[in-house]
Design an enzyme around this catalytic site. Structure first.
Site, PDB file in Angstrom:
ATOM      1  N   LEU A   1      -5.074   7.915   9.656  1.00  0.00           N
ATOM      2  CA  LEU A   1      -6.394   7.660  10.205  1.00  0.00           C
ATOM      3  C   LEU A   1      -6.714   6.171  10.113  1.00  0.00           C
ATOM      4  O   LEU A   1      -6.180   5.460   9.256  1.00  0.00           O
ATOM      5  CB  LEU A   1      -7.440   8.491   9.470  1.00  0.00           C
ATOM      6  CG  LEU A   1      -7.195  10.006   9.494  1.00  0.00           C
ATOM      7  CD1 LEU A   1      -8.343  10.746   8.835  1.00  0.00           C
ATOM      8  CD2 LEU A   1      -6.994  10.513  10.915  1.00  0.00           C
TER       9      LEU A   1
ATOM     10  N   VAL B   1      -0.225   8.841   1.453  1.00  0.00           N
ATOM     11  CA  VAL B   1       0.406  10.115   1.802  1.00  0.00           C
ATOM     12  C   VAL B   1      -0.120  10.531   3.167  1.00  0.00           C
ATOM     13  O   VAL B   1      -1.296  10.866   3.305  1.00  0.00           O
ATOM     14  CB  VAL B   1       0.108  11.204   0.753  1.00  0.00           C
ATOM     15  CG1 VAL B   1       0.755  12.529   1.159  1.00  0.00           C
ATOM     16  CG2 VAL B   1       0.613  10.781  -0.623  1.00  0.00           C
ATOM     17  N   TYR B   2       0.732  10.466   4.174  1.00  0.00           N
ATOM     18  CA  TYR B   2       0.374  10.841   5.543  1.00  0.00           C
ATOM     19  C   TYR B   2       1.411  11.834   6.055  1.00  0.00           C
ATOM     20  O   TYR B   2       2.597  11.699   5.772  1.00  0.00           O
ATOM     21  CB  TYR B   2       0.361   9.615   6.466  1.00  0.00           C
ATOM     22  CG  TYR B   2      -0.238   8.378   5.855  1.00  0.00           C
ATOM     23  CD1 TYR B   2      -1.575   8.347   5.475  1.00  0.00           C
ATOM     24  CD2 TYR B   2       0.543   7.234   5.639  1.00  0.00           C
ATOM     25  CE1 TYR B   2      -2.126   7.212   4.908  1.00  0.00           C
ATOM     26  CE2 TYR B   2      -0.001   6.099   5.077  1.00  0.00           C
ATOM     27  CZ  TYR B   2      -1.335   6.084   4.709  1.00  0.00           C
ATOM     28  OH  TYR B   2      -1.879   4.957   4.139  1.00  0.00           O
ATOM     29  N   ARG B   3       0.967  12.796   6.822  1.00  0.00           N
ATOM     30  CA  ARG B   3       1.935  13.760   7.337  1.00  0.00           C
ATOM     31  C   ARG B   3       2.696  13.131   8.505  1.00  0.00           C
ATOM     32  O   ARG B   3       2.186  12.250   9.207  1.00  0.00           O
ATOM     33  CB  ARG B   3       1.244  15.049   7.749  1.00  0.00           C
ATOM     34  CG  ARG B   3       0.481  14.963   9.048  1.00  0.00           C
ATOM     35  CD  ARG B   3      -0.227  16.262   9.339  1.00  0.00           C
ATOM     36  NE  ARG B   3      -0.760  16.288  10.689  1.00  0.00           N
ATOM     37  CZ  ARG B   3      -1.714  17.111  11.090  1.00  0.00           C
ATOM     38  NH1 ARG B   3      -2.255  17.957  10.254  1.00  0.00           N
ATOM     39  NH2 ARG B   3      -2.125  17.083  12.340  1.00  0.00           N
TER      40      ARG B   3
ATOM     41  N   ARG C   1      -7.299   4.321   6.727  1.00  0.00           N
ATOM     42  CA  ARG C   1      -6.311   4.425   5.657  1.00  0.00           C
ATOM     43  C   ARG C   1      -5.510   3.139   5.529  1.00  0.00           C
ATOM     44  O   ARG C   1      -5.322   2.391   6.493  1.00  0.00           O
ATOM     45  CB  ARG C   1      -5.381   5.614   5.907  1.00  0.00           C
ATOM     46  CG  ARG C   1      -6.088   6.955   5.981  1.00  0.00           C
ATOM     47  CD  ARG C   1      -6.726   7.352   4.657  1.00  0.00           C
ATOM     48  NE  ARG C   1      -5.756   7.565   3.607  1.00  0.00           N
ATOM     49  CZ  ARG C   1      -5.167   8.729   3.376  1.00  0.00           C
ATOM     50  NH1 ARG C   1      -5.436   9.790   4.129  1.00  0.00           N
ATOM     51  NH2 ARG C   1      -4.307   8.850   2.389  1.00  0.00           N
ATOM     52  N   GLY C   2      -4.996   2.899   4.317  1.00  0.00           N
ATOM     53  CA  GLY C   2      -4.345   1.630   4.020  1.00  0.00           C
ATOM     54  C   GLY C   2      -3.186   1.289   4.928  1.00  0.00           C
ATOM     55  O   GLY C   2      -3.043   0.147   5.387  1.00  0.00           O
TER      56      GLY C   2
ATOM     57  N   ARG D   1       1.112   9.986  11.330  1.00  0.00           N
ATOM     58  CA  ARG D   1      -0.292  10.361  11.502  1.00  0.00           C
ATOM     59  C   ARG D   1      -1.129   9.782  10.360  1.00  0.00           C
ATOM     60  O   ARG D   1      -1.208  10.316   9.271  1.00  0.00           O
ATOM     61  CB  ARG D   1      -0.444  11.884  11.533  1.00  0.00           C
ATOM     62  CG  ARG D   1      -1.869  12.328  11.797  1.00  0.00           C
ATOM     63  CD  ARG D   1      -2.076  13.779  11.460  1.00  0.00           C
ATOM     64  NE  ARG D   1      -3.482  14.114  11.468  1.00  0.00           N
ATOM     65  CZ  ARG D   1      -4.313  13.891  10.457  1.00  0.00           C
ATOM     66  NH1 ARG D   1      -3.875  13.305   9.357  1.00  0.00           N
ATOM     67  NH2 ARG D   1      -5.587  14.230  10.550  1.00  0.00           N
TER      68      ARG D   1
ATOM     69  N   ASN E   1       0.855  -1.180   0.000  1.00  0.00           N
ATOM     70  CA  ASN E   1       0.000   0.000   0.000  1.00  0.00           C
ATOM     71  C   ASN E   1       0.895   1.235   0.000  1.00  0.00           C
ATOM     72  O   ASN E   1       1.944   1.271   0.653  1.00  0.00           O
ATOM     73  CB  ASN E   1      -0.895   0.016   1.236  1.00  0.00           C
ATOM     74  CG  ASN E   1      -1.780   1.251   1.275  1.00  0.00           C
ATOM     75  OD1 ASN E   1      -2.792   1.323   0.588  1.00  0.00           O
ATOM     76  ND2 ASN E   1      -1.386   2.239   2.060  1.00  0.00           N
TER      77      ASN E   1
ATOM     78  N   ASP F   1      -3.835  22.732   8.911  1.00  0.00           N
ATOM     79  CA  ASP F   1      -4.207  21.717   7.928  1.00  0.00           C
ATOM     80  C   ASP F   1      -4.994  22.322   6.773  1.00  0.00           C
ATOM     81  O   ASP F   1      -5.249  23.525   6.736  1.00  0.00           O
ATOM     82  CB  ASP F   1      -4.998  20.586   8.596  1.00  0.00           C
ATOM     83  CG  ASP F   1      -4.666  19.233   8.005  1.00  0.00           C
ATOM     84  OD1 ASP F   1      -4.909  19.044   6.801  1.00  0.00           O
ATOM     85  OD2 ASP F   1      -4.148  18.360   8.735  1.00  0.00           O
TER      86      ASP F   1
END
Length: 489
Positions: free
Chosen positions: A191, A175-177, A194-195, A189, A172, A288
């Site tokens: 959620l 794009v995560y911060r 998310r994959g 971070r 997978n 954000d």
């Protein structure tokens, strides 16, 4: 538009004068955000800051600052090309057997494009020209931006996070911060839906959690096609690497990580390799894409064991804030991708629009060729269900095909004249909602509203419905002929 990596794409932008190199020393602490924000709001060029204050590594920002550059990154020239890509994705999601010669001729180009979708594994790659491990791992050597005054610290924004669940065949990419907390530690971070988070949860619930650590790789400065593939609604059975190859018309080359079996883009500027365990830390606050600072929450800590780089590497970054920002521009471009996907399921849809000022996805407007009573409500339910991207859409406005849904004046006229608030609104409670949406009553759980702004038919109303005012075409054509001679303007 054919290219291999971020550097070759930058050369294309230079050829078309769509990128600017800035040699004046500028600080990654707030200053680059302000310059990028002013530039993107004037639809300016991508920016390379050659001398970020305190760093030897250049910083690229505003790469996806116009829909034209997003289209170029996806292999085309303008936003019209993205609509064609949407048709390919729609075909890949639900392919149909050809019924005649015309169908075969229409399908042939799609299969030709798919020849670039196979990945190529390599043993040597530019992204591993320089390797750092142990005490040499140091994130402070990278010009990671602090974007807003109340941000807790530097934030990695355009990293492609690569994971693989213990029972999955393919990786997978998301794009995560990531908040930098030490020179070799960041907070991941993501959620729960998310994959990457699902892969990590699956690993924690498996026997492997007792035998090994959960490997993670983060690609910084990957080619633009791979970055955009990670945020595009591609079919679940298609990898981001495969779709990226289709976009850039070149097979994606990948190489195995130094510390794990994860495969990363071979031409990435920087790769962070590491592992997650059960340790968590407070993340945030950060500004954000909503235009607000988010709440402080707890997320897993990624321990970085290796950093690999290209020689003379470049750091790719962005900021997120109140639109317009890069995510909202990408949202405008991907809007064109969604339309063929929606129309394949609902041919009566004429147009679909995600206004960029509505944080990319929180409000959607759709126009339809109305065919039966209650049609608007069916479309609302369908949009909320068809793609994961629309799970967090709070408002759906359905209009008739005589309304230009790209024009707020038209939309407001339609709502004000065709909507009865009680009859024409659909309210749904306890639905998934964006974690960042502080307007919802509970975290991750909120309500949705659909507004039927279509003309009402007998059976939907007991009153005589209004007839829109229109000038006769003969008169319009006559005035067109003499308009310039009147010298009114």
């Amino acid at each position: 538009m054919k290219y291999v990596c971020l550097r070759s794409f930058i050369k294309i932008l230079e050829k078309h004068k769509k990128i600017k190199r800035i040699f004046v020393p500028i600080s990654p602490n707030l200053e680059i955000t302000e310059i990028s924000h002013r530039t993107i709001n004037k639809e300016g060029p991508a920016l390379i800051f050659e001398n970020p204050k305190g760093y030897k590594m250049p910083l690229l920002c505003n790469l996806f600052g116009t829909t034209e550059r997003v289209a170029m990154a996806m292999g085309g020239k303008d936003i019209k090309y993205i609509r064609k890509l949407g048709k390919i994705i729609s075909f890949l999601k639900t392919p149909e057997a050809p019924k005649n010669i015309k169908d075969i001729l229409n399908i042939a180009p799609k299969f030709k494009a798919m020849l670039h979708m196979f990945t190529k594994k390599v043993n040597n790659a530019p992204c591993q020209e320089e390797i750092f491990s142990g005490s040499d791992v140091d994130l402070t050597s990278i010009p990671i931006m602090k974007c807003w005054p109340n941000d807790i610290g530097p934030l990695i924004t355009w990293g492609l996070t690569i994971t693989k669940g213990p029972y999955k065949k393919r990786q997978n990419i998301g794009v995560y911060r990531q908040q930098v907390i030490e020179k070799n530690k960041i907070i991941m971070r993501w959620l729960p839906h998310r994959g990457g988070a699902l892969d990590f949860l699956s690993w924690k619930n498996s026997k492997k959690a007792y035998e090994d650590k959960f490997p993670v790789a983060i690609a910084l400065g990957a080619d633009p096609a791979t970055i955009l593939s990670a945020v595009t609604p591609i079919p679940d059975n298609l990898s981001e690497y495969s779709f990226a190859g289709l976009l850039r018309k070149n097979k994606t080359e990948v190489i195995k990580c130094i510390s794990s079996d994860l495969e990363v883009p071979a031409y990435s500027e920087i790769i962070l390799e590491g592992y997650l365990d059960d340790k968590i830390a407070e993340e945030g606050p950060y500004g954000d894409h909503t235009g607000y600072y988010n709440e402080i929450e707890r997320f897993p800590i990624l321990n970085i064991t290796h950093i690999t780089k290209r020689k003379d590497s470049l750091y790719h970054s962005t900021y997120t804030g109140k639109p317009i920002d890069e995510p909202s521009v990408i949202g405008m471009a991907l809007n064109e991708l969604f339309i063929p996907i929606l129309q394949k399921q609902f041919p009566e849809i004429i147009d679909f629009y995600l206004p960029p000022e509505c944080c990319s996805y929180r409000i959607s407007v759709v126009s339809i060729k109305k065919q039966y009573l209650g049609h608007a409500n069916q479309i609302m339910m369908g949009i909320w269900s068809i793609l994961r991207q629309f799970m967090y859409t709070k408002f759906i406005i359905v209009c008739d095909d005589d309304i230009d849904i790209r024009n707020w004046k038209d939309i407001m006229w339609s709502i004000s004249t065709r909507v009865d608030p009680y009859r024409d609104t659909l309210l749904i409670k306890n639905t998934p909602i964006d974690y960042l949406d502080f307007a919802s009553e509970k975290k991750n759980l909120g309500s949705k509203i659909g507004i039927d702004a279509t003309n009402k038919w007998p059976g939907e109303t007991t009153r005589n419905w209004g007839v829109p005012i229109k000038m006769d075409k003969i008169i319009k054509d006559k005035i067109d002929l003499i308009w310039d001679d009147l010298n009114i303007f």
